[in-house]
Design an enzyme around this catalytic site. Structure first.
Site, PDB file in Angstrom:
ATOM      1  N   SER A  62      38.964 -32.824   0.477  1.00  0.00           N
ATOM      2  CA  SER A  62      38.726 -32.162   1.543  1.00  0.00           C
ATOM      3  C   SER A  62      39.309 -31.109   1.306  1.00  0.00           C
ATOM      4  CB  SER A  62      38.986 -32.830   3.091  1.00  0.00           C
ATOM      5  OG  SER A  62      40.315 -32.818   3.398  1.00  0.00           O
ATOM      6  N   TRP A  65      37.296 -29.071  -1.097  1.00  0.00           N
ATOM      7  CA  TRP A  65      35.735 -28.911  -0.604  1.00  0.00           C
ATOM      8  C   TRP A  65      35.954 -27.461   0.045  1.00  0.00           C
ATOM      9  CZ3 TRP A  65      34.396 -27.726   4.335  1.00  0.00           C
ATOM     10  CH2 TRP A  65      32.967 -27.297   4.641  1.00  0.00           C
ATOM     11  N   HIS A  66      37.017 -27.036   0.721  1.00  0.00           N
ATOM     12  CA  HIS A  66      37.018 -25.695   1.266  1.00  0.00           C
ATOM     13  C   HIS A  66      37.087 -24.625   0.250  1.00  0.00           C
ATOM     14  CE1 HIS A  66      38.037 -28.187   4.904  1.00  0.00           C
ATOM     15  NE2 HIS A  66      37.633 -27.124   5.389  1.00  0.00           N
ATOM     16  N   GLY A  67      37.603 -24.891  -0.797  1.00  0.00           N
ATOM     17  CA  GLY A  67      37.728 -23.827  -2.137  1.00  0.00           C
ATOM     18  C   GLY A  67      38.718 -24.392  -3.135  1.00  0.00           C
ATOM     19  N   PHE A 223      33.412 -21.320   1.641  1.00  0.00           N
ATOM     20  CA  PHE A 223      33.663 -22.626   1.255  1.00  0.00           C
ATOM     21  C   PHE A 223      32.522 -22.983   0.541  1.00  0.00           C
ATOM     22  CE2 PHE A 223      36.565 -22.513   5.507  1.00  0.00           C
ATOM     23  CZ  PHE A 223      37.392 -22.084   4.663  1.00  0.00           C
TER      24      PHE A 223
END
Length: 223
Positions: A62, A65-67, A223
């Site tokens: 996770s 997933w944001h970067g 993102f």
């Protein structure tokens, strides 16, 4: 307005455990990671060690997933560690509560739990919002030394007017939280047209007073 939307945030900062926080915050995204990452890896149906692994890996992903940045990896890893520790210590904490009958003083302990979980969450956000991991580690000692150096209200940027807008914003936050609190407990009389009109009117007023109308990239575009 006739649209049925999934409730995505259910007052997560009132959570009394790290697990409850993630059950109430960003519900749609958390549910997606549960259904497509955590459960396919075995979820809670595997041996204890692999349950901890599944939790940690899910939050690590996770973060990614944001970067593709080590700061997001650190944020995800830290929240994964929070959950693993919470599960590891669940039985000892339960025995401690039963031994000392701490459940009888929940009215005192629950606010402390809420503040504690909020501080843990904010600690993770230092990584999330820092340009680099080294910057994050420079921020932590500054928090300890500059915690009470709060700027005066008079230094707030436009369009804030301390004598009007800040008090209005405070009242708006209280109203919306009360409305959300009742709706989540199915107090259906607050879903009537008068309540809806009042809340919607306050929301539009807040947009006009506090809205940002110049070109500004939405944070999730990265993102």
């Amino acid at each position: 307005m006739g649209y049925e939307l999934t409730i995505n945030f259910r007052q997560p900062f009132f959570a009394r455990s790290i697990r409850e926080l993630w059950e109430r915050r960003h519900v749609t995204l958390t549910t997606w990671f549960r259904d497509y990452i955590y459960i396919p890896m075995g979820g809670s149906r595997v041996r204890t060690f692999f349950q901890y692994r599944n939790l940690f890996v899910t939050f690590l992903i996770s973060g990614l997933w944001h970067g593709a940045n080590w700061t997001f990896v650190g944020w995800g890893a830290l929240n994964g560690v929070y959950l693993v520790i919470a599960r590891l210590t669940s039985k000892p904490r339960r025995r401690l509560i039963e031994t000392f009958h701490l459940d009888r003083v929940n009215i005192l302990l629950n606010p402390l739990r809420t503040v504690y979980i909020f501080i843990l969450f904010l600690t993770g956000l230092v990584f999330f919002r820092s340009p680099s991991v080294s910057d994050a580690f420079r921020i932590f000692p500054r928090i300890a030394t500059d915690l009470f150096r709060i700027p005066s209200l008079g230094s707030l940027p436009a369009p804030y007017d301390v004598t009007r807008d800040m008090y209005f914003l405070f009242g708006l936050i209280v109203l919306l939280n009360l409305y959300d609190w009742y709706i989540n407990r199915e107090w259906t009389f607050l879903e009537g047209p008068i309540a809806r009109t009042l809340v919607t009117s306050f929301q539009f007023w807040a947009i006009m007073v506090f809205g940002v109308f110049h070109n500004q990239e939405f944070v999730y575009f990265q993102f």
